[in-house]
Structure formats: C-alpha cells, structure tokens
Scaffold this motif. Structure first.
Motif, PDB file in Angstrom:
ATOM      1  N   ASN A 130       1.113  -1.044  -0.175  1.00 20.88           N
ATOM      2  CA  ASN A 130      -0.191   0.006  -0.038  1.00 20.88           C
ATOM      3  C   ASN A 130       1.003   1.307   0.165  1.00 20.88           C
ATOM      4  OD1 ASN A 130      -2.192  -1.539  -0.436  1.00 20.88           O
ATOM      5  ND2 ASN A 130      -2.767  -1.283   2.031  1.00 20.88           N
ATOM      6  N   MET A 131       1.811   1.467   0.411  1.00 23.21           N
ATOM      7  CA  MET A 131       2.520   2.457   1.165  1.00 23.21           C
ATOM      8  C   MET A 131       4.067   2.549  -0.761  1.00 23.21           C
ATOM      9  SD  MET A 131       4.213   4.977   2.413  1.00 23.21           S
ATOM     10  CE  MET A 131       4.052   5.280   3.694  1.00 23.21           C
ATOM     11  N   ARG A 132       4.012   1.028  -1.133  1.00 22.94           N
ATOM     12  CA  ARG A 132       4.622   1.455  -2.090  1.00 22.94           C
ATOM     13  C   ARG A 132       3.886   2.128  -3.486  1.00 22.94           C
ATOM     14  NH1 ARG A 132       7.701  -2.880  -0.823  1.00 22.94           N
ATOM     15  NH2 ARG A 132       5.742  -4.900  -1.180  1.00 22.94           N
ATOM     16  N   LYS A 133       2.612   1.495  -3.603  1.00 22.65           N
ATOM     17  CA  LYS A 133       1.535   1.877  -4.285  1.00 22.65           C
ATOM     18  C   LYS A 133       1.225   3.290  -4.046  1.00 22.65           C
ATOM     19  CE  LYS A 133      -3.363   1.218  -5.575  1.00 22.65           C
ATOM     20  NZ  LYS A 133      -4.547   0.382  -5.589  1.00 22.65           N
ATOM     21  N   ALA A 134       0.916   4.364  -2.606  1.00 18.07           N
ATOM     22  CA  ALA A 134       0.604   5.117  -2.449  1.00 18.07           C
ATOM     23  C   ALA A 134       1.566   6.441  -3.152  1.00 18.07           C
ATOM     24  CB  ALA A 134       0.599   5.846  -1.349  1.00 18.07           C
ATOM     25  N   ILE A 135       3.061   5.684  -3.025  1.00 12.97           N
ATOM     26  CA  ILE A 135       3.981   6.626  -3.176  1.00 12.97           C
ATOM     27  C   ILE A 135       3.932   7.010  -4.608  1.00 12.97           C
ATOM     28  CG2 ILE A 135       6.963   6.864  -2.936  1.00 12.97           C
ATOM     29  CD1 ILE A 135       7.061   5.583  -0.659  1.00 12.97           C
ATOM     30  N   THR A 143       6.000  -4.332  11.121  1.00  7.29           N
ATOM     31  CA  THR A 143       5.197  -3.658  10.088  1.00  7.29           C
ATOM     32  C   THR A 143       5.640  -1.642  10.421  1.00  7.29           C
ATOM     33  OG1 THR A 143       3.329  -5.603  10.046  1.00  7.29           O
ATOM     34  CG2 THR A 143       3.223  -3.572   9.585  1.00  7.29           C
ATOM     35  N   SER A 144       5.251  -1.008  11.029  1.00  3.66           N
ATOM     36  CA  SER A 144       5.383  -0.039  11.042  1.00  3.66           C
ATOM     37  C   SER A 144       6.889   0.603  10.614  1.00  3.66           C
ATOM     38  CB  SER A 144       4.890   0.124  12.907  1.00  3.66           C
ATOM     39  OG  SER A 144       4.367   0.043  13.155  1.00  3.66           O
ATOM     40  N   SER A 145       8.110  -0.110  11.819  1.00  2.00           N
ATOM     41  CA  SER A 145       9.355  -0.010  11.572  1.00  2.00           C
ATOM     42  C   SER A 145       9.880  -0.046   9.583  1.00  2.00           C
ATOM     43  CB  SER A 145      10.184  -0.662  12.149  1.00  2.00           C
ATOM     44  OG  SER A 145       9.811  -1.020  13.144  1.00  2.00           O
ATOM     45  N   ARG A 146       9.058  -1.212   8.814  1.00  2.00           N
ATOM     46  CA  ARG A 146       9.369  -1.077   7.772  1.00  2.00           C
ATOM     47  C   ARG A 146       8.629  -0.415   6.681  1.00  2.00           C
ATOM     48  NH1 ARG A 146       8.167  -6.568   9.117  1.00  2.00           N
ATOM     49  NH2 ARG A 146       6.051  -6.329   7.980  1.00  2.00           N
ATOM     50  N   ILE A 147       7.119   0.033   6.715  1.00  2.00           N
ATOM     51  CA  ILE A 147       6.819   1.307   6.210  1.00  2.00           C
ATOM     52  C   ILE A 147       7.244   2.721   6.595  1.00  2.00           C
ATOM     53  CG2 ILE A 147       4.419   2.460   5.762  1.00  2.00           C
ATOM     54  CD1 ILE A 147       3.049  -0.033   6.364  1.00  2.00           C
ATOM     55  N   PHE A 148       7.837   2.822   7.923  1.00  2.00           N
ATOM     56  CA  PHE A 148       8.376   4.279   8.100  1.00  2.00           C
ATOM     57  C   PHE A 148      10.052   3.947   7.837  1.00  2.00           C
ATOM     58  CE2 PHE A 148      11.359   6.177  10.829  1.00  2.00           C
ATOM     59  CZ  PHE A 148      10.825   7.249  11.010  1.00  2.00           C
ATOM     60  N   GLY A 149      10.290   3.206   7.383  1.00  2.00           N
ATOM     61  CA  GLY A 149      12.016   2.924   6.550  1.00  2.00           C
ATOM     62  C   GLY A 149      11.415   2.920   4.850  1.00  2.00           C
ATOM     63  N   GLN A 150      11.059   2.469   4.647  1.00  2.00           N
ATOM     64  CA  GLN A 150      10.537   2.355   3.102  1.00  2.00           C
ATOM     65  C   GLN A 150      10.357   3.967   2.955  1.00  2.00           C
ATOM     66  OE1 GLN A 150       7.069  -0.219   2.034  1.00  2.00           O
ATOM     67  NE2 GLN A 150       7.003   0.874   0.069  1.00  2.00           N
ATOM     68  N   PHE A 151      10.002   5.011   4.025  1.00  2.00           N
ATOM     69  CA  PHE A 151       8.842   6.403   3.159  1.00  2.00           C
ATOM     70  C   PHE A 151      11.095   6.849   3.629  1.00  2.00           C
ATOM     71  CE2 PHE A 151       7.905  10.446   5.986  1.00  2.00           C
ATOM     72  CZ  PHE A 151       7.335  10.242   4.230  1.00  2.00           C
ATOM     73  N   LEU A 152      10.990   7.129   4.543  1.00  2.00           N
ATOM     74  CA  LEU A 152      12.285   7.967   4.847  1.00  2.00           C
ATOM     75  C   LEU A 152      13.444   7.176   3.640  1.00  2.00           C
ATOM     76  CD1 LEU A 152      13.237   6.830   8.445  1.00  2.00           C
ATOM     77  CD2 LEU A 152      12.109   9.252   7.864  1.00  2.00           C
ATOM     78  N   THR A 153      13.480   6.045   3.261  1.00  2.00           N
ATOM     79  CA  THR A 153      14.164   6.569   2.042  1.00  2.00           C
ATOM     80  C   THR A 153      14.142   6.862   0.300  1.00  2.00           C
ATOM     81  OG1 THR A 153      14.825   3.852   2.891  1.00  2.00           O
ATOM     82  CG2 THR A 153      15.310   4.328   0.253  1.00  2.00           C
ATOM     83  N   PRO A 208      10.157  10.135  15.427  1.00  2.00           N
ATOM     84  CA  PRO A 208      11.025   9.331  16.067  1.00  2.00           C
ATOM     85  C   PRO A 208      12.247  10.648  15.157  1.00  2.00           C
ATOM     86  CG  PRO A 208       9.858   7.813  14.332  1.00  2.00           C
ATOM     87  CD  PRO A 208       9.101   9.869  14.170  1.00  2.00           C
ATOM     88  N   PRO A 209      13.612  10.086  15.545  1.00  2.00           N
ATOM     89  CA  PRO A 209      14.746  11.103  15.180  1.00  2.00           C
ATOM     90  C   PRO A 209      15.208  11.432  13.454  1.00  2.00           C
ATOM     91  CG  PRO A 209      15.460   9.575  16.456  1.00  2.00           C
ATOM     92  CD  PRO A 209      13.978   9.354  16.683  1.00  2.00           C
ATOM     93  N   GLU A 210      15.124  10.125  13.256  1.00  2.00           N
ATOM     94  CA  GLU A 210      15.837   9.712  11.835  1.00  2.00           C
ATOM     95  C   GLU A 210      14.608  10.339  10.632  1.00  2.00           C
ATOM     96  OE1 GLU A 210      15.302   5.366  13.023  1.00  2.00           O
ATOM     97  OE2 GLU A 210      14.578   7.725  14.048  1.00  2.00           O
ATOM     98  N   LEU A 211      13.496  11.142  11.623  1.00  2.00           N
ATOM     99  CA  LEU A 211      12.443  11.936  10.370  1.00  2.00           C
ATOM    100  C   LEU A 211      12.845  13.133  10.251  1.00  2.00           C
ATOM    101  CD1 LEU A 211       9.989  11.538   8.848  1.00  2.00           C
ATOM    102  CD2 LEU A 211       9.116  12.340  10.581  1.00  2.00           C
ATOM    103  N   MET A 212      13.975  13.789  11.235  1.00  4.94           N
ATOM    104  CA  MET A 212      14.167  14.877  11.200  1.00  4.94           C
ATOM    105  C   MET A 212      15.288  15.446  11.201  1.00  4.94           C
ATOM    106  SD  MET A 212      11.864  16.185  14.288  1.00  4.94           S
ATOM    107  CE  MET A 212      12.135  14.568  15.510  1.00  4.94           C
ATOM    108  N   ARG A 213      16.479  14.456  10.243  1.00  2.00           N
ATOM    109  CA  ARG A 213      18.438  14.621  10.254  1.00  2.00           C
ATOM    110  C   ARG A 213      17.757  15.745   8.895  1.00  2.00           C
ATOM    111  NH1 ARG A 213      21.067  11.755   6.587  1.00  2.00           N
ATOM    112  NH2 ARG A 213      19.617  10.301   6.222  1.00  2.00           N
ATOM    113  N   LYS A 214      18.260  15.713   8.642  1.00  4.51           N
ATOM    114  CA  LYS A 214      18.997  17.075   7.562  1.00  4.51           C
ATOM    115  C   LYS A 214      18.743  16.237   5.822  1.00  4.51           C
ATOM    116  CE  LYS A 214      19.007  21.288   8.177  1.00  4.51           C
ATOM    117  NZ  LYS A 214      17.787  22.058   7.427  1.00  4.51           N
TER     118      LYS A 214
END
Length: 560
Positions: free
Chosen positions: A329-334, A365-375, A397-403
C-alpha cells in the motif's frame, strides 16, 4: 516528435534486449497504442536494432495481425497463436495483448497448457535463424511462477513532459488555424499547463486539454484546475490517497509570514526556469507546533498558491490486516504521488502514523513502512512536495528530522498580537456580509486592537470559534452584531494555552533549538524578549483561575 533523453534511453534498452534475443518481455501499461508505436519505431530503426523486424500483434478478438494488417482468424485461440509464432520464419516481434489472463491470479488457475507451450518455445526462439521476440503487454503485472525466470519485465513510464507538451502544441496549432478556440498562453504558462498534466496518459492529457478548451471556448492558465480534476480520477481509484479540493488561499491564513515567504520563494521551482539556477525541486516541510494554530490550514492553502494537486495520505489505510499488504500500500501510494507529479503529499499528524515503531507490537510492520518512507524521502527525484504536520513532537523518531528528509522544520506558536488581528479580520470579514447583520458595527483598527488584546493566548481555531460564538449571540436575539458579542465570547473561553500549559511548554522547549519559527521577528515584537505573559482575569463566567501563565517562546528566528 523529437525523442528526449529519457525516450532514447528507453528505446535503447528495448533494442538491446531484442538484439540479445531475450525471448519473452513483459510491459505493464494502459497505453497500448503508445507502446506499439514505440515498438514499431524500434523495430524499423537500423541504428538501434540493425536488422529491421516485422511487428505482429495478437488479441483474442482478432487473432494474429501481421505487419500488412492481414488478420489470421484461425489464431484466436492462444495455443494456435503460439504454434503460428513458432513456425513463423521471418525476423519479427510478436506483441501479445492481454495474454496475462492465461497466467492465472485473482483466484483463477493458470492455463497450464499455454504455460507449457511457452516454455517449450524458449529454445526455438533463442536459436531461430531469424531473430524473434515475444512481448506481453497488459495493464496488470501478472507472472506465473513457472515463467518468472524466463520473462523479463520492461518498465514503460508514463509520457514525458516533452510528449505531453507536443500534444498540447499540436492541439493549440489545430485550434489556432480553425479560430474557434481562443488561446491565451505565454511560453511559461504552456509549460505549467503541460507540467500539470504529468502523470496522465497521452489520451487522458488530450482529453483534459480538449475539455478545458470547450468549457469556456478558450485555453489559458486558469485551465490548470481542469487538468487537476482529471488527475483526481486517478487518486480516487487508488483507495489510499485522498484528493483534497480546497478553496483556501494564503490570504485566508492569518500571520505565519515567515512560512508564507519561504513557500512563495519556492513556487514554480519544478519548472525548467529553476534549472538555470541549478535548483532541485524542494522536498518538503515538517510543520509542528501548538494545536489549532493553522498547520492544517496552511497545508491546504499551498495547493492554491502553487496550483498543484493536494493528496492526503491516510496512514490508517496504509496499515491493513493482510500480511505484506501494508508495505505494498505504501509503495502504491508513493508511486501514485510520483505518477501525477508535480504534486503535494500531505501527511496530517504524522506522529500518529508511526506510533508503533518503538514498541514493535505489530511485528515490525510500522518500522518497515517507516524505513520505506524515509528512503523515498531521501532519494526521491520526482517533484513531490511533502507536507507533514505534527502536534506531539516527542512522538516523532529522530531519523525523520535529519537533514535531507525535509528542507526545513517550522514551528507554529501561539499567534502574536499582529497575527491575532489578521486572524480576526479574516474570519469576521468572511462571515459578516449581510448589511442587516452588520448594522452599525465597523471593523476598525481600534476594534481589532481591542479584540486582539483581549484574546491573547488564543490559538487560531479558538479565535475562529469566538467569532462564530459572537455571531450566535446576535442570531439568538435576531439583531445585528455588536462588539460586546465578541467580547463576551472571549470571556467565556478558556484557551488551550491554559488547559494544556505543560504540553505547550514542552513543544516550545523542543522547537527552541530544532525548528524555525513560522512567525517573523517583526511580528514577535509584541512579546517581551524572553517570554510572553498570558493573563486569565478573574471574574469571568466560566473561569476564575486568576493567574498568569508564562511561556518561553519557541523556535529559532530566521527571516526568509
């Protein structure tokens, strides 16, 4: 049509696969005519393929049609068609349309005889004296397990900007000759119109331009809205993204001038004119701050300012019960957001969407989707501008706010006095239009100063509500509005700055070193250098607190 670099690259890849005798190729596309045009172009280009080849097509309704247009009706059955192809002794490319129905899927078993026949043909095709290739085309990707190692998937992207611009120019030329449609477009406006149609097929783009022309007998930059309506159809079919249609404009948002200026400077940055400066398309912004201070409102108004489609990503629809489907679903949305780019992707209250990352209660599942979104955020090249809003910043999560993820993090604080005046003016003017209701009330600078001073500590949503409550006072007595109606509504409201004092202080502490204030320095001069006092006076009908609540102002001051 002149081939662009992207088109040449796609044709070269296809030609190399054909020359290398790849027996089976699979192209997923809705554009049968366009893909056939590309295949025929490659098949006759001696510079690409050296040996010209005849292009044959097959459909279950027509059988095989050769390069001269002759139909072989006896080859309508799939096995008969494959036997014909096996015996055909000329250099050829055979395009099998909708052959995926014999590959099974969606609860249906595959046709094992057809699959076995295809596997039997492999050696014959590879060792044929004359080069021979089979290309499957289908709107859906459906591969049987038996053939996964033998079929090569070839990406066929949606039309490029140059292809859509070529269609637009051709339609404009035809209508200019007939004189029936008035064309009022500059060179840059033509570019914006063609950019707006990115993500549509050539047929959809042509339909959108035609509709824009016939609706009012003219074609101008305002017809971008018609193009966006066509894109809305694509979004509705995904079931994951929501197409947001909003009448909000930047003028409807009071204050936040720093954020507005930042956004205004990046308008049109996805056009070719920005490339002269070596500028990439902006990635996005994270907007955090006090609830009710206009984060969602300004997110909606960006679409109007930039004239781009606004897509809302509902994280609840991403997570579904079937294992593995959430990631899909995340891949489809992107993919959808990129397909209709340039576009704006809005994720409201992003902290709630990724709340299960740390506890691992959903098997990761949340971690995988979050990693997918961050990448994707880090590596995306398509002009998809991401707007993420958050109230509880500690949940991010702090990873989201990294430059590199977002271009900037903005903090939206309690509105200053100047901003409160702007918000009051917007909401009062929007509702006070009937002369009988207005009566003798005049929205003067003195009135705004008085009301803005009395509603210190109110968030934007509370200011809007006090205007509504004041109008209800007048409506209940069937009379025109008076100043004391608004003053009474202020007295009867206990603002969030009191009820959620600790949460606001926490958000400000975080934003003080990590975010840029959305309010410019000149608007912050209402407050003392280091703090702001919000006084709730005693004796009101609904509040006898009688205390001062003091907050440090949050957010680094950077004027854009």
């Amino acid at each position: 049509m002149i081939a662009t670099g992207t088109q040449k690259k796609a044709k070269t890849l296809l030609a190399n696969l054909l020359k290398a005798r790849f027996p089976f190729l699979y192209i997923q596309t809705w554009e049968e005519d366009r893909v056939l045009s590309v295949i025929r172009s490659v098949a006759q280009d001696v510079e690409l393929i050296k040996t010209p080849r005849e292009v044959l097509t097959w459909r279950m309704t027509t059988g095989i049609i050769d390069g001269q247009g002759s139909s072989k009706d006896e080859c309508k059955a799939p096995l008969k068609a494959l036997e014909f192809i096996e015996k055909y002794d000329k250099p050829c490319i055979v395009v099998l349309q909708d052959f995926h129905v014999y590959f099974g899927g969606q609860g249906k078993l595959p046709d094992f005889q057809v699959i076995r026949k295809l596997r039997d043909m492999l050696i014959n095709i590879k060792q044929s004296r004359n080069p021979k290739n089979i290309i499957f085309t289908s709107p859906f990707l459906n591969l049987p397990g038996d053939l996964q190692k033998d079929i090569t998937i070839v990406d066929f992207d949606l039309p490029t900007f140059d292809e859509i611009r070529s269609v637009l120019d051709e339609m404009i030329n035809v209508n200019e000759q007939s004189g029936r449609i008035q064309i009022s477009l500059t060179g840059e406006e033509k570019e914006r119109l063609a950019k707006a149609a990115m993500g549509l097929t050539l047929s959809e783009a042509e339909n959108a331009f035609a509709r824009a022309m016939v609706e009012d007998g003219r074609l101008d930059i305002h017809d971008v809205d018609v193009i966006l309506e066509e894109k809305e159809q694509i979004i509705k079919k995904t079931g994951i993204l929501e197409f947001i249609t909003s009448e909000l404009k930047m003028e409807d948002v009071g204050g936040l001038e720093n954020l507005k200026r930042w956004l205004a400077k990046r308008n049109n940055s996805w056009l070719d004119s920005a490339r002269k400066y070596g500028l990439p398309a902006p990635k996005g912004v994270l907007i955090t701050g006090v609830p009710g201070c206009g984060k969602s409102m300004i997110s909606k108004s960006i679409s109007s300012m930039w004239q781009l489609p606004l897509l809302r990503l509902d994280m609840g629809k991403i997570f579904s019960g079937i294992v593995g489907s959430s990631e899909e679903n995340m891949r489809k949305a992107i993919k959808t957001a990129e397909a209709i780019s340039p576009s704006i992707l809005w994720i409201d209250e992003i902290e709630k969407g990724f709340s299960g990352i740390s506890n691992g209660g959903d098997s990761g599942t949340s971690s995988r989707i979050f990693g997918q979104f961050l990448t994707w955020m880090q590596e995306k090249t398509s002009p998809v501008f991401v707007i993420a809003t958050a109230n509880n910043i500690s949940g991010l999560p702090p990873e989201l706010m990294r430059k590199g993820r977002f271009d900037e993090i903005f903090f939206v604080d309690l509105p200053t006095k100047r901003e409160r005046k702007e918000i009051l003016k917007v909401h009062i003017k929007k509702r006070l239009k009937d002369p009988e209701v207005v009566g003798g009330f005049q929205l003067t600078e003195e009135v705004l100063e008085n009301l803005a001073a009395k509603c210190e500590g109110f968030v934007g949503a509370e200011i809007e509500q006090l205007v509504i409550d004041g109008l209800f006072e007048a409506y209940a007595e069937s009379r025109s509005i008076r100043l004391d109606d608004f003053e009474k509504a202020i007295i009867n409201t206990v603002p969030l700055s009191v009820t959620q004092a600790e949460q606001i202080r926490s958000v400000r502490d975080w934003a003080n070193v990590r975010a840029v204030t959305a309010t410019p320095q000149e608007d912050r001069e209402d407050y003392a250098k280091d703090s702001v006092a919000i006084t709730i006076g005693p004796g009101s009908e609904s509040n006898d607190i009688g205390e001062d609540v003091r907050f440090n102002r949050g957010g680094r001051t950077i004027d854009f």
